[in-house]
Motif scaffolding. Structure first.
Motif, PDB file in Angstrom:
ATOM      1  N   SER A  59     -10.797   0.036   6.245  1.00 15.49           N
ATOM      2  CA  SER A  59     -10.825  -1.429   6.300  1.00 15.49           C
ATOM      3  C   SER A  59     -12.054  -1.949   7.036  1.00 15.49           C
ATOM      4  N   TYR A  60     -12.689  -1.096   7.854  1.00 20.19           N
ATOM      5  CA  TYR A  60     -13.820  -1.561   8.643  1.00 20.19           C
ATOM      6  C   TYR A  60     -15.022  -0.615   8.622  1.00 20.19           C
ATOM      7  N   SER A  61     -14.918   0.523   7.904  1.00 14.40           N
ATOM      8  CA  SER A  61     -15.986   1.515   7.974  1.00 14.40           C
ATOM      9  C   SER A  61     -16.064   2.314   6.677  1.00 14.40           C
ATOM     10  N   VAL A  62     -17.114   3.138   6.587  1.00 14.15           N
ATOM     11  CA  VAL A  62     -17.315   4.044   5.463  1.00 14.15           C
ATOM     12  C   VAL A  62     -17.447   5.452   6.020  1.00 14.15           C
ATOM     13  N   PHE A  63     -16.834   6.417   5.348  1.00 14.65           N
ATOM     14  CA  PHE A  63     -16.989   7.817   5.747  1.00 14.65           C
ATOM     15  C   PHE A  63     -17.699   8.587   4.641  1.00 14.65           C
ATOM     16  N   ILE A  64     -18.722   9.374   5.026  1.00 13.65           N
ATOM     17  CA  ILE A  64     -19.473  10.205   4.083  1.00 13.65           C
ATOM     18  C   ILE A  64     -19.516  11.632   4.625  1.00 13.65           C
ATOM     19  N   ASP A  65     -19.205  12.588   3.798  1.00 16.03           N
ATOM     20  CA  ASP A  65     -19.210  13.997   4.181  1.00 16.03           C
ATOM     21  C   ASP A  65     -20.635  14.445   4.504  1.00 16.03           C
ATOM     22  N   PRO A  66     -20.895  14.916   5.713  1.00  9.44           N
ATOM     23  CA  PRO A  66     -22.262  15.319   6.077  1.00  9.44           C
ATOM     24  C   PRO A  66     -22.777  16.496   5.260  1.00  9.44           C
ATOM     25  N   GLU A  67     -21.872  17.390   4.860  1.00  8.55           N
ATOM     26  CA  GLU A  67     -22.319  18.543   4.073  1.00  8.55           C
ATOM     27  C   GLU A  67     -22.795  18.105   2.694  1.00  8.55           C
ATOM     28  N   ALA A  68     -22.156  17.075   2.148  1.00  8.78           N
ATOM     29  CA  ALA A  68     -22.594  16.556   0.850  1.00  8.78           C
ATOM     30  C   ALA A  68     -23.975  15.920   0.956  1.00  8.78           C
ATOM     31  N   VAL A  69     -24.256  15.327   2.111  1.00  8.48           N
ATOM     32  CA  VAL A  69     -25.596  14.758   2.334  1.00  8.48           C
ATOM     33  C   VAL A  69     -26.617  15.875   2.476  1.00  8.48           C
ATOM     34  N   ARG A  70     -26.244  16.926   3.193  1.00  8.44           N
ATOM     35  CA  ARG A  70     -27.176  18.032   3.416  1.00  8.44           C
ATOM     36  C   ARG A  70     -27.524  18.763   2.121  1.00  8.44           C
ATOM     37  N   ASN A  71     -26.509  18.988   1.282  1.00  8.77           N
ATOM     38  CA  ASN A  71     -26.788  19.768   0.070  1.00  8.77           C
ATOM     39  C   ASN A  71     -27.216  18.902  -1.115  1.00  8.77           C
ATOM     40  N   GLY A  72     -27.337  17.599  -0.864  1.00  4.74           N
ATOM     41  CA  GLY A  72     -27.877  16.725  -1.892  1.00  4.74           C
ATOM     42  C   GLY A  72     -26.903  16.255  -2.941  1.00  4.74           C
ATOM     43  N   THR A  73     -25.623  16.540  -2.785  1.00  8.79           N
ATOM     44  CA  THR A  73     -24.633  16.106  -3.780  1.00  8.79           C
ATOM     45  C   THR A  73     -24.138  14.682  -3.534  1.00  8.79           C
ATOM     46  N   ALA A  74     -24.544  14.080  -2.420  1.00 11.10           N
ATOM     47  CA  ALA A  74     -24.166  12.696  -2.117  1.00 11.10           C
ATOM     48  C   ALA A  74     -25.403  11.916  -1.701  1.00 11.10           C
ATOM     49  N   SER A  75     -25.538  10.719  -2.221  1.00 12.80           N
ATOM     50  CA  SER A  75     -26.632   9.821  -1.858  1.00 12.80           C
ATOM     51  C   SER A  75     -26.074   8.680  -1.016  1.00 12.80           C
ATOM     52  N   ILE A  76     -26.529   8.574   0.220  1.00  9.58           N
ATOM     53  CA  ILE A  76     -26.043   7.511   1.106  1.00  9.58           C
ATOM     54  C   ILE A  76     -26.290   6.143   0.479  1.00  9.58           C
ATOM     55  N   LYS A  77     -27.473   5.961  -0.040  1.00  6.99           N
ATOM     56  CA  LYS A  77     -27.834   4.673  -0.626  1.00  6.99           C
ATOM     57  C   LYS A  77     -26.912   4.316  -1.791  1.00  6.99           C
ATOM     58  N   GLU A  78     -26.678   5.250  -2.690  1.00 12.89           N
ATOM     59  CA  GLU A  78     -25.852   4.963  -3.859  1.00 12.89           C
ATOM     60  C   GLU A  78     -24.401   4.713  -3.470  1.00 12.89           C
ATOM     61  N   ILE A  79     -23.919   5.453  -2.474  1.00  9.37           N
ATOM     62  CA  ILE A  79     -22.540   5.236  -2.019  1.00  9.37           C
ATOM     63  C   ILE A  79     -22.390   3.830  -1.455  1.00  9.37           C
ATOM     64  N   LEU A  80     -23.321   3.393  -0.638  1.00  6.90           N
ATOM     65  CA  LEU A  80     -23.234   2.076  -0.029  1.00  6.90           C
ATOM     66  C   LEU A  80     -23.457   0.962  -1.048  1.00  6.90           C
ATOM     67  N   LYS A  81     -24.307   1.206  -2.022  1.00  4.19           N
ATOM     68  CA  LYS A  81     -24.541   0.203  -3.072  1.00  4.19           C
ATOM     69  C   LYS A  81     -23.322   0.038  -3.969  1.00  4.19           C
ATOM     70  N   SER A  82     -22.455   1.044  -3.990  1.00  2.00           N
ATOM     71  CA  SER A  82     -21.281   0.978  -4.871  1.00  2.00           C
ATOM     72  C   SER A  82     -20.234  -0.020  -4.380  1.00  2.00           C
ATOM     73  N   TYR A  83     -20.338  -0.466  -3.124  1.00  5.34           N
ATOM     74  CA  TYR A  83     -19.400  -1.458  -2.601  1.00  5.34           C
ATOM     75  C   TYR A  83     -19.816  -2.841  -3.078  1.00  5.34           C
ATOM     76  N   SER A  84     -18.880  -3.591  -3.604  1.00  6.30           N
ATOM     77  CA  SER A  84     -19.164  -4.950  -4.076  1.00  6.30           C
ATOM     78  C   SER A  84     -19.405  -5.877  -2.885  1.00  6.30           C
ATOM     79  N   LYS A  85     -19.977  -7.047  -3.166  1.00  6.62           N
ATOM     80  CA  LYS A  85     -20.207  -8.017  -2.103  1.00  6.62           C
ATOM     81  C   LYS A  85     -18.892  -8.438  -1.464  1.00  6.62           C
ATOM     82  N   ASP A  86     -17.852  -8.559  -2.258  1.00  6.57           N
ATOM     83  CA  ASP A  86     -16.557  -8.945  -1.727  1.00  6.57           C
ATOM     84  C   ASP A  86     -15.988  -7.867  -0.814  1.00  6.57           C
ATOM     85  N   GLN A  87     -16.157  -6.593  -1.192  1.00 12.54           N
ATOM     86  CA  GLN A  87     -15.686  -5.493  -0.346  1.00 12.54           C
ATOM     87  C   GLN A  87     -16.447  -5.447   0.979  1.00 12.54           C
ATOM     88  N   VAL A  88     -17.757  -5.638   0.910  1.00 13.91           N
ATOM     89  CA  VAL A  88     -18.566  -5.641   2.128  1.00 13.91           C
ATOM     90  C   VAL A  88     -18.163  -6.807   3.019  1.00 13.91           C
TER      91      VAL A  88
END
Length: 512
Positions: free
Chosen positions: A428-457
């Protein structure tokens, strides 16, 4: 050398962390089932009957009033973006000399007695001959202005003039000074120890150990803590419950007071390993997940509102602020740590400069707040919050105070730490991203954060802003009137826990 702390894989015991809640229904059921026995065998029957009646009265009058800091209570609504409080009503002043037949309405969970310790255990530890701006002297500013630090003077061009006055250059390790100051002026403080529910030990343990953490003087790290335990054990009120109704504040993380026996792990003192401390509650900015007596409280930020009106104005200001960056990262790379995650985030943000705003603390002075930090946080929808030298970091609260939505990579950075203060639902107040997914390149911080709509933000930001009163320490000695800040929530939580435990012990003794 870094303080030792358990790996993220160790799960916290959530049931140990939350404040115990009295179950009055169970209490009445057990009491009534033993009613006949009490009549025939117990000489204090009428005392027990009065106690039972009192519990019934409490149950009736509080059945619709949620525990004030329960995460299940309705959210506190602040005014709209244009509305401000015109008439702030403060509750009547507490008079310690008034006797209330059904309990003090201003001190529902009892009163606290503050020990008058010898000054060598607190104020004499202060380092006063230093420049508060010196980043190499962590002690600087700890006791300045009752622990709040000097006023910040470089925010006038960023914040409205009426709001910049609420900002201070607060040391992140100053909570033991702030709690001591506030408790000396607390509405539920008593000077009569016989009337106290709980007892506060104003020992500046963080300052006592801090000056020796980076030296080989290991014995000196335990010197004052051993002496203060001897002092408090001589007090008659300690002996009553063997310290279980006593509490104190640790200005540093819990690991600084849990020295291990391994010669390679000689960090910190043994204060919390001592048998005398096993029943004592303690506020700390980072807790041990297995220790029910560790109560994590928010790191002190630089924002200390002087009134409820000023607090509401700040909430409205950050809620409506025009944010131009998707996310920000504030920190410094640690080249001495293998696979340092902060270094990775620093590089990532620089490569995503169209979306991420970077403040490199190796270049910009970040200690105790700065205008660059405020600009970055206010202008960003999200703020990246990796773990610091330990699992928590002050930046989490700096981020939330400005209305930016925190992005966590380790659950114990916040989710299993500050349950008395943060919303119950992490999403309800934060986002969680798996650090290992960031390290191995399977997760993009930018794309994950962009996926939230303006209303969700917007909804997440509203929840963050709604939480601000619970994570800041108000400047007035008496708090903010009807609004409970982090200090009020923490102290009431301990008083309730001690009161519940004491009542249970008395009930058991009456039935024995």
């Amino acid at each position: 050398m870094l303080p030792p702390y358990p790996d993220e894989s160790q799960e916290a015991d959530e049931t140990l962390r939350k404040p115990p809640k009295a179950n009055n229904n169970d209490f009445l059921k057990n009491a009534l089932s033993n009613f006949q026995y009490q009549i025939s065998t117990h000489p204090r029957f009428w005392l027990f009957t009065f106690f039972l009646f009192f519990q019934l009265v409490v149950l009736i009058f509080t059945r619709n009033s949620p525990f004030p800091f329960s995460t299940h209570s309705p959210p506190h609504h602040f005014p709209s973006e244009t509305a401000l409080f015109a008439d702030i009503q403060r509750p009547p002043h507490h008079d310690p000399n008034v006797i209330y037949p059904f309990g003090d309405p201003q001190c529902e969970y009892g009163r606290v007695y503050v020990y008058n310790l010898p000054s060598k255990f607190n104020k004499d530890l202060a380092l006063t001959t230093c420049d508060d701006l010196d980043p190499w002297k962590w002690q600087c500013g700890l006791v300045t202005n009752d622990g709040y630090g000097k006023r910040l003077t470089d925010l006038a061009g960023i914040l409205p003039g009426n709001l910049s006055a609420a900002w201070y250059r607060t040391n992140q390790f100053s909570s033991e000074v702030i709690f001591h100051y506030r408790l000396l002026n607390y509405r539920c403080r008593t000077n009569d120890p016989d009337s106290a529910t709980a007892f506060y030990i104003p020992f500046y343990a963080g300052q006592a150990v801090g000056k020796y953490l980076w030296t080989d003087e290991i014995e000196n790290r335990d010197l004052l803590s051993n002496k203060v335990l001897k002092w408090v054990q001589r007090q008659k009120y300690w002996k009553r419950y063997n310290g279980s109704d006593h509490f104190l504040t640790l200005g540093r993380i819990t690991w600084d007071f849990r020295r291990l026996g391994d010669p390679e792990k000689l960090w910190g003192s043994t204060f919390l390993n001592r048998p005398q401390m096993q029943n004592v509650s303690r506020f700390t900015i980072e807790r041990a997940p297995w220790d029910a007596n560790d109560i994590s409280v928010p790191y002190p930020t630089g924002f200390h509102p002087h009134s409820e009106k000023e607090l509401r104005e700040w909430q409205n200001f950050v809620l409506s602020y025009n944010r131009t960056s998707l996310f920000t990262f504030i920190g410094a790379a640690r080249g001495d740590i293998n696979s340092d995650f902060r270094s990775r985030l620093m590089s990532y943000c620089r490569n995503e400069s169209d979306s991420c705003r970077v403040v490199d603390c190796a270049v910009t002075q970040c200690s105790n707040g700065s205008s660059e930090i405020q600009k970055a946080l206010l202008s960003s929808d999200f703020c990246l919050q990796p773990k610091g030298d330990s699992l928590t970091r002050r930046s989490v609260f700096d981020c939330m105070v400005t209305g930016s939505v925190p992005v966590f990579f380790w659950r114990r950075t916040a989710y299993t730490q500050y349950q008395w203060f943060l919303p119950e639902e992490p999403g309800s107040y934060s986002v969680f991203i798996d650090p290992e997914a960031v390290r191995n390149g399977t997760a993009s911080i930018k794309e994950i954060l962009k996926s939230y709509s303006k209303d969700q933000v917007r909804k997440m930001r509203e929840k963050v802003v709604e939480t601000i009163p619970r994570i800041v320490y108000a400047r007035p000695s008496g708090g903010l009137g009807s609004v409970k800040d982090a200090f009020e929530i923490a102290v009431e939580g301990v008083l309730k826990r001690v009161k519940d435990e004491n009542e249970w012990k008395e009930y058991v003794d009456m039935g024995s």
